[in-house]
Design a protein around this motif. Structure first.
Motif, PDB file in Angstrom:
ATOM      1  N   GLU A  20     -49.790  -0.233  30.682  1.00 51.63           N
ATOM      2  CA  GLU A  20     -50.511   0.860  30.119  1.00 51.63           C
ATOM      3  C   GLU A  20     -50.702   1.777  31.018  1.00 51.63           C
ATOM      4  O   GLU A  20     -50.519   3.219  30.737  1.00 51.63           O
ATOM      5  CB  GLU A  20     -51.824   0.492  29.488  1.00 51.63           C
ATOM      6  CG  GLU A  20     -51.943  -0.338  28.306  1.00 51.63           C
ATOM      7  CD  GLU A  20     -52.924  -1.022  27.939  1.00 51.63           C
ATOM      8  OE1 GLU A  20     -54.010  -0.106  28.229  1.00 51.63           O
ATOM      9  OE2 GLU A  20     -53.223  -2.066  27.136  1.00 51.63           O
TER      10      GLU A  20
ATOM     11  N   LYS B 252     -49.223   5.661  30.655  1.00 51.77           N
ATOM     12  CA  LYS B 252     -49.787   7.046  30.449  1.00 51.77           C
ATOM     13  C   LYS B 252     -49.578   7.927  31.824  1.00 51.77           C
ATOM     14  O   LYS B 252     -49.514   8.986  31.553  1.00 51.77           O
ATOM     15  CB  LYS B 252     -51.499   6.815  30.781  1.00 51.77           C
ATOM     16  CG  LYS B 252     -51.936   5.992  29.644  1.00 51.77           C
ATOM     17  CD  LYS B 252     -53.363   5.499  29.810  1.00 51.77           C
ATOM     18  CE  LYS B 252     -53.994   4.949  28.373  1.00 51.77           C
ATOM     19  NZ  LYS B 252     -55.440   4.422  28.608  1.00 51.77           N
TER      20      LYS B 252
ATOM     21  N   GLU C  24     -46.417   9.667  30.577  1.00 51.51           N
ATOM     22  CA  GLU C  24     -46.788  10.653  29.564  1.00 51.51           C
ATOM     23  C   GLU C  24     -47.262  11.945  30.252  1.00 51.51           C
ATOM     24  O   GLU C  24     -47.202  13.266  30.003  1.00 51.51           O
ATOM     25  CB  GLU C  24     -47.714  10.152  28.440  1.00 51.51           C
ATOM     26  CG  GLU C  24     -47.165   9.430  27.535  1.00 51.51           C
ATOM     27  CD  GLU C  24     -48.418   8.677  26.706  1.00 51.51           C
ATOM     28  OE1 GLU C  24     -49.479   9.024  26.669  1.00 51.51           O
ATOM     29  OE2 GLU C  24     -47.833   7.907  25.813  1.00 51.51           O
TER      30      GLU C  24
END
Length: 63
Positions: A33, A37, A40
């Motif tokens: 995760e 992130k 992104e």
């Protein structure tokens, strides 16, 4: 010099703890995760940079 040694020790200990945590299922999920992130975020920074660069180039070309 003493502070630098403490810094190196802290980085080393942090690396070992993160490595051990990554061996667990929750650790792998957390780092997956985190990677997603981070990707992104970096992609949005790159997109913003390119948009602003295009705006500046257009402003320079228009003068």
């Amino acid at each position: 010099m003493k502070k630098f040694l403490w810094l190196i020790a802290g980085v080393g200990i942090g690396f070992l703890v993160a490595h051990q945590f990554n061996q667990t299922a929750k650790g792998k999920q957390f780092f997956n995760e985190f990677d997603k992130k981070t990707k992104e975020f970096s992609d949005s920074l790159i997109d913003g940079y390119r948009e602003r660069e295009a705006e500046l180039r257009a402003a320079i070309a228009g003068k």
